[in-house]
Design a protein around this motif. Structure first.
Motif, PDB file in Angstrom:
ATOM      1  N   HIS A  90      -0.443   5.990   2.489  1.00 52.15           N
ATOM      2  CA  HIS A  90      -1.572   6.874   2.369  1.00 52.15           C
ATOM      3  C   HIS A  90      -1.077   7.668   1.066  1.00 52.15           C
ATOM      4  O   HIS A  90      -0.283   8.155   0.557  1.00 52.15           O
ATOM      5  CB  HIS A  90      -0.989   8.271   3.377  1.00 52.15           C
ATOM      6  CG  HIS A  90      -0.976   7.990   4.117  1.00 52.15           C
ATOM      7  ND1 HIS A  90      -1.909   8.552   5.684  1.00 52.15           N
ATOM      8  CD2 HIS A  90      -0.055   7.155   5.318  1.00 52.15           C
ATOM      9  CE1 HIS A  90      -1.739   8.212   6.547  1.00 52.15           C
ATOM     10  NE2 HIS A  90      -0.850   7.957   6.734  1.00 52.15           N
ATOM     11  N   GLU A  91      -1.529   6.771  -0.177  1.00 55.06           N
ATOM     12  CA  GLU A  91      -1.843   6.704  -1.063  1.00 55.06           C
ATOM     13  C   GLU A  91      -2.675   7.890  -1.932  1.00 55.06           C
ATOM     14  O   GLU A  91      -1.522   8.060  -3.184  1.00 55.06           O
ATOM     15  CB  GLU A  91      -2.625   5.577  -2.365  1.00 55.06           C
ATOM     16  CG  GLU A  91      -2.261   5.474  -3.519  1.00 55.06           C
ATOM     17  CD  GLU A  91      -3.086   4.311  -4.095  1.00 55.06           C
ATOM     18  OE1 GLU A  91      -2.745   4.338  -5.283  1.00 55.06           O
ATOM     19  OE2 GLU A  91      -3.588   3.962  -3.624  1.00 55.06           O
ATOM     20  N   LEU A  92      -3.334   8.942  -1.437  1.00 54.47           N
ATOM     21  CA  LEU A  92      -3.825  10.117  -2.061  1.00 54.47           C
ATOM     22  C   LEU A  92      -3.041  11.566  -1.710  1.00 54.47           C
ATOM     23  O   LEU A  92      -2.454  12.225  -2.805  1.00 54.47           O
ATOM     24  CB  LEU A  92      -4.830  10.202  -1.484  1.00 54.47           C
ATOM     25  CG  LEU A  92      -6.507   9.376  -1.520  1.00 54.47           C
ATOM     26  CD1 LEU A  92      -7.752   9.683  -1.313  1.00 54.47           C
ATOM     27  CD2 LEU A  92      -6.436   8.874  -3.489  1.00 54.47           C
ATOM     28  N   TRP A  93      -1.855  11.015  -0.611  1.00 51.72           N
ATOM     29  CA  TRP A  93      -0.850  11.903  -0.151  1.00 51.72           C
ATOM     30  C   TRP A  93      -0.382  11.736  -1.122  1.00 51.72           C
ATOM     31  O   TRP A  93       0.811  12.441  -1.986  1.00 51.72           O
ATOM     32  CB  TRP A  93      -0.455  12.282   1.200  1.00 51.72           C
ATOM     33  CG  TRP A  93       0.298  12.825   1.693  1.00 51.72           C
ATOM     34  CD1 TRP A  93       0.752  13.727   1.698  1.00 51.72           C
ATOM     35  CD2 TRP A  93       1.602  12.163   1.970  1.00 51.72           C
ATOM     36  NE1 TRP A  93       1.933  13.897   2.232  1.00 51.72           N
ATOM     37  CE2 TRP A  93       2.229  13.402   2.520  1.00 51.72           C
ATOM     38  CE3 TRP A  93       1.770  10.539   2.269  1.00 51.72           C
ATOM     39  CZ2 TRP A  93       3.976  12.693   2.995  1.00 51.72           C
ATOM     40  CZ3 TRP A  93       3.236  11.056   3.035  1.00 51.72           C
ATOM     41  CH2 TRP A  93       4.569  12.083   3.312  1.00 51.72           C
ATOM     42  N   LYS A 109      -4.920  -4.761   2.396  1.00 51.86           N
ATOM     43  CA  LYS A 109      -4.837  -3.790   1.775  1.00 51.86           C
ATOM     44  C   LYS A 109      -4.953  -3.018   2.408  1.00 51.86           C
ATOM     45  O   LYS A 109      -6.356  -2.167   2.855  1.00 51.86           O
ATOM     46  CB  LYS A 109      -4.587  -3.935   0.198  1.00 51.86           C
ATOM     47  CG  LYS A 109      -4.791  -2.301  -0.372  1.00 51.86           C
ATOM     48  CD  LYS A 109      -4.875  -2.768  -1.993  1.00 51.86           C
ATOM     49  CE  LYS A 109      -4.640  -1.392  -2.946  1.00 51.86           C
ATOM     50  NZ  LYS A 109      -4.716  -0.424  -2.295  1.00 51.86           N
ATOM     51  N   GLU A 110      -4.500  -1.679   2.045  1.00 55.44           N
ATOM     52  CA  GLU A 110      -5.173  -0.332   3.121  1.00 55.44           C
ATOM     53  C   GLU A 110      -6.272   0.311   2.079  1.00 55.44           C
ATOM     54  O   GLU A 110      -5.670   1.028   1.172  1.00 55.44           O
ATOM     55  CB  GLU A 110      -3.802   0.993   4.171  1.00 55.44           C
ATOM     56  CG  GLU A 110      -3.357   0.042   5.068  1.00 55.44           C
ATOM     57  CD  GLU A 110      -2.708   0.613   5.594  1.00 55.44           C
ATOM     58  OE1 GLU A 110      -2.832   2.258   6.120  1.00 55.44           O
ATOM     59  OE2 GLU A 110      -1.276   0.580   6.231  1.00 55.44           O
ATOM     60  N   VAL A 111      -6.734   1.646   2.373  1.00 58.96           N
ATOM     61  CA  VAL A 111      -7.589   2.636   1.968  1.00 58.96           C
ATOM     62  C   VAL A 111      -7.060   3.569   1.909  1.00 58.96           C
ATOM     63  O   VAL A 111      -6.054   4.284   2.783  1.00 58.96           O
ATOM     64  CB  VAL A 111      -9.504   2.199   2.206  1.00 58.96           C
ATOM     65  CG1 VAL A 111      -9.844   3.372   1.835  1.00 58.96           C
ATOM     66  CG2 VAL A 111      -9.761   1.347   2.718  1.00 58.96           C
ATOM     67  N   PRO A 112      -7.248   4.012   0.543  1.00 57.67           N
ATOM     68  CA  PRO A 112      -6.035   5.187   0.381  1.00 57.67           C
ATOM     69  C   PRO A 112      -6.869   6.018   0.692  1.00 57.67           C
ATOM     70  O   PRO A 112      -8.036   6.258   1.168  1.00 57.67           O
ATOM     71  CB  PRO A 112      -6.400   5.250  -1.206  1.00 57.67           C
ATOM     72  CG  PRO A 112      -7.058   4.119  -1.597  1.00 57.67           C
ATOM     73  CD  PRO A 112      -7.993   2.906  -1.104  1.00 57.67           C
ATOM     74  N   SER A 113      -5.895   7.022   1.431  1.00 61.06           N
ATOM     75  CA  SER A 113      -6.331   8.710   1.714  1.00 61.06           C
ATOM     76  C   SER A 113      -4.959   9.367   2.137  1.00 61.06           C
ATOM     77  O   SER A 113      -4.508   9.117   1.565  1.00 61.06           O
ATOM     78  CB  SER A 113      -5.988   8.268   3.830  1.00 61.06           C
ATOM     79  OG  SER A 113      -5.400   7.895   4.632  1.00 61.06           O
TER      80      SER A 113
END
Length: 406
Positions: free
Chosen positions: A375-378, A278-282
């Motif tokens: 890019h979850e935060l975006w 899982k990718e880290v949110p960014s």
């Protein structure tokens, strides 16, 4: 008519003539060596020696003032002073030439800044011995930049191949929703592709010029390789200004979204989730992409452009000295290698390394699922209305349009 007897020689008249000459020379030699040979009757009748011919005479510098070297100031003499005691001994002049001393020249400084300088002064660049600047530059280039720079590019390429074989393309864990978000505007995509095209042309031509003699010259031969490098050199020089302009546009266009924030430190502490599933949110760009923007594009790009314009002599009001050109070349090559090694990773992640990444730069749009995964935060800011889903005025893919899928 009766002929002389030597014409009747059994060997012909030529043989008789030779025999007569030999007899005369033998008689003269015996007269000179015979014991008690009589001296001339009157010594006064001997012709006096011819007077010396006036004109330029050669001189042996070792026979002129042989004790001149005993002078305590002998080693410090100027060329004019040495000429007084040892004409022709130009050692002081060549000593100054070897030290890099600049002599007099009537040529204007703006046209020939180093006309009076034959050999550059001694320097020691990182990785070179203490020697004249030209040789020091050659040592740095041939002993360090070329072999280790080529090894760096090969190692990066090998690492990317291993990463792809072990991890495969990243993403694709969430099912597409059919709803799209505009990730790149037409201006951003135009700036990116213009800069990318110019960079590929510069990188390809630079690799051939720097490393081609090792892998290409043995294959195509010196004639074709010479024509190829000549053409690529001109391509390199003409594409350089285009790269400079497009780089400026890229920096101005993307800098606002590449400023570091708190989420980037979290991303770096977890290596972006590259080792997990899982990718880290960014935000719109993660810390890795921001690092590439600053250390793989902006900073080395500015140095590459500045040094390239200097090497092409396109900067007005500059004196293009050899030492400055050598330093500019080393900076140009080092920063070019840094850009190529880092952008190889960027090209990998933007094509086969991440699912849907190429489609984002091709069409400008990504699926909401792609934005949420990478890019979850975006994505959260878009859904909250902080960032518009459609940023450009042009009409993009409508909701449910599958053309945004890579």
């Amino acid at each position: 008519m009766t002929r002389p007897s030597f014409f009747a020689s059994p060997h012909g008249w030529r043989g008789g003539l030779i025999a007569a000459l030999l007899a005369l020379s033998a008689g003269w030699a015996s007269a000179q060596t015979a014991p008690g040979a009589a001296a001339p009757a009157d010594a006064a009748q001997v012709a006096p020696a011819a007077p010396a011919v006036a004109g330029v005479k050669s001189a042996n510098i070792f026979e002129i003032a042989p004790d001149a070297s005993t002078d305590p100031q002998y080693a410090e003499q100027t060329n004019a002073e040495r000429r007084q005691v040892q004409p022709g001994n130009n050692a002081p002049m060549w000593r100054d030439v070897g030290k890099g001393v600049t002599g007099y020249s009537s040529l204007p400084l703006s046209q020939a800044p180093e006309a009076g300088n034959l050999i550059q002064p001694f320097v020691q660049y990182p990785g070179s011995r203490l020697t004249n600047a030209g040789e020091a530059w050659r040592q740095v280039r041939n002993d360090w930049l070329i072999p280790y720079g080529g090894a760096l590019l090969f190692i990066v390429l090998l690492a990317l191949a291993i990463f792809y074989m072990t991890k495969g393309p990243l993403g694709g864990h969430l099912k597409d929703t059919g709803r799209t978000i505009e990730r790149f505007t037409p201006l951003e995509r135009a700036a990116h592709w213009s800069n990318a095209g110019a960079f590929i042309a510069l990188a390809g031509s630079g690799i051939v010029m720097a490393f081609g003699k090792f892998f290409l010259l043995p294959v195509i031969g010196s004639t074709l390789f010479g024509w190829l490098t000549f053409a690529l050199k001109n391509l390199h020089n003409f594409v350089g200004p285009l790269f400079a302009v497009s780089l400026l546009i890229v920096i101005v266009t993307f800098i606002k979204d590449n400023i570091a924030n708190a989420a980037d430190f979290v991303w770096l502490s977890k290596l972006g989730g590259m080792l997990g599933d899982k990718e880290v949110p960014s935000h719109r760009f993660n810390a890795g992409e921001k690092g590439l923007f600053w250390w793989g594009i902006t900073i080395p790009g500015i140095v590459v452009v500045g040094s390239g314009l200097f090497l092409d002599k396109l900067l007005p009001g500059m004196l293009y000295l050899r030492g400055d050109m050598q330093i500019a070349h080393m900076l140009h090559l080092v920063c070019g290698l840094v850009m190529m090694s880092l952008l190889m990773g960027h090209i990998y992640m933007g094509t086969i390394g991440t699912k849907g990444a190429y489609g984002a730069m091709k069409t400008g749009y990504v699926d909401e699922a792609w934005a949420q995964e990478h890019h979850e935060l975006w994505y959260d800011d878009v859904k909250a209305g902080k960032i518009p889903a459609q940023r450009s005025q042009s009409a993009g893919p409508s909701v449910g349009d599958a053309t945004a899928k890579a």
